[in-house]
Design a protein around this motif. Structure first.
Motif: not given
Length: 440
Positions: A347-358
């Protein structure tokens, strides 16, 4: 020994000549556990066959984690096992049962992928550690031999599954070519493969001299000097392919399309880098091309994958990222210290998520700390080697970094006694190892 007609006939022939040529033969059966009870019955058939024929057998039960290309994943696991046993028991050769039809199918698969002369040469009758005694015989000739000698074998239903590329070629494309164009196409492809083998040997030899002239190794990078690029593009296919193999351990996934991408990078004024399979980056810098296994600093902001709310799995470079929602949360039942998995408050995250590098300037609030911290400082404090920092996968939501994969989650998203349901995110490298072997 799969238990199919080719490997069973091959084992029969080896049994026949063992005494005369003083051979030591070890049979290996690999159960991929893809066909349920049929896989178990197939394994049982091979065990009984080897017992009756007095041939020692080793069985490996494995699991394939790369479901995006089961054929390729199975092949890599299979030959990895073969070569491990070759070294362990000091054998001389791996003997496999490929036939002329297999050669034709392989030729067409490589042609469709654009693998160049190296792919079109097909399988060699004899390689560094592999021999293929049946390669000069067609499948119907092997079947006739099995019938004449009353050789029993097991049928694999997956050979009829048109979900596999090889089976599409075997059951649809080749029969269509034989019927509508040339009934002897399998023989013609077999003959052509010999020509391509000689052509490939010639180009390999010439490309070695060019490699020495234009390529320099700098730590974990390979640098190509552009001012020395004066030869044919065909030869540079071999040079770039060799670099790719040195970085990844295999040249097999470098195709002509990747050569075109590299030359397009050279021609494109604004181009900086391209991303090849297995996390190989080719970076254009002044009068050089740099091949490396980590993205350049500026590539971090350019490469990412979105993870939508209901996406169970995505592919990010050479990793699978999976997510699942756990609605009942017994906190004591979870291992919160798995490097490849994180558990966060859904409940503490907001979608969409993202995978990436630094990215330069990244910061987050590491779990257990009182204040936010720059990601660079966090890596330094955690003693992460400089070269490893660029490879760390970052998972973020719409507001913040929520997980530095393999290290720490954000303090805000941690699971507490008030958490009603949990988001589990797991990162898994493709082609993870196989389970321990059993010997019979």
């Amino acid at each position: 020994v799969s238990g199919g007609i080719d490997s069973t006939v091959l084992l029969y022939l080896l049994k026949k000549i063992t005494a005369e040529f003083k051979l030591t033969t070890l049979a290996v059966h690999i159960n991929y556990n893809l066909r349920g009870d049929e896989s178990k019955e197939n394994e049982k058939f091979v065990k009984n066959l080897c017992y009756r024929w007095g041939i020692p057998l080793i069985v490996h039960n494995v699991s394939i984690t790369d479901e995006s290309n089961i054929e390729n994943a199975a092949r890599k696991i299979r030959y990895g096992i073969f070569r491990d046993l070759l070294r362990k028991y000091n054998f001389n050769k791996i003997v496999v049962g490929h036939n002329m039809n297999d050669q034709a199918e392989t030729f067409l698969m490589h042609l469709f992928r654009g693998s160049g002369f190296t792919g079109l040469k097909g399988m060699l009758p004899k390689g560094r550690d592999i021999i293929r005694p049946l390669l000069a015989f067609k499948r119907d000739e092997i079947a006739a031999f099995a019938k004449k000698n009353n050789i029993q074998f097991s049928n694999d239903s997956s050979n009829d599954d048109l979900g596999y590329d090889r089976n599409k070629i075997r059951h649809r494309i080749l029969p269509m070519i034989q019927e509508q164009f040339n009934p002897t196409v399998i023989n013609k492809i077999y003959d052509s493969s010999h020509i391509f083998q000689k052509t490939d040997m010639f180009l390999q030899a010439h490309s070695k001299d060019i490699f020495q002239d234009v390529v320099r190794q700098n730590d974990d990078e390979y640098v190509v000097l552009l001012d020395k690029l004066k030869q044919s593009e065909v030869l540079y296919f071999y040079v770039f392919r060799r670099i790719f193999g040195l970085l990844t351990g295999s040249e097999s996934d470098f195709y002509s399309a990747h050569l075109s991408e590299i030359y397009e990078l050279l021609r494109r004024p604004g181009g900086k880098f391209i991303h090849l399979p297995h996390n190989v980056f080719v970076v254009k810098s002044a009068n050089m091309l740099i091949f490396k296994m980590s993205p350049p600093d500026y590539a971090a902001s350019d490469y990412s994958r979105e993870i939508k709310r209901y996406a169970r799995q995505i592919l990010f470079d050479d990793y699978y990222i999976t997510q699942s929602e756990i609605k009942v949360m017994p906190i004591h039942g979870f291992n919160f210290h798995e490097n490849d998995t994180c558990y966060i408050d859904f409940d503490k995250v907001t979608f969409p998520l993202k995978a990436r590098y630094r990215k330069p300037g990244d910061s987050f609030f590491p779990l257990g700390m009182q204040n936010p911290k720059k990601l660079k400082k966090f890596f330094i404090d955690e003693k992460v080697p400089r070269l490893e920092r660029k490879k760390k996968i970052i998972i973020e939501d719409q507001n913040r970094i929520i997980w530095v994969a393999g290290m720490r989650i954000h303090e805000y998203v941690k699971v507490t006694s008030r958490t009603s349901h949990v988001l589990r995110i797991k990162i898994m490298k493709k082609l993870e190892g196989y389970r321990r072997a059993r010997r019979f």
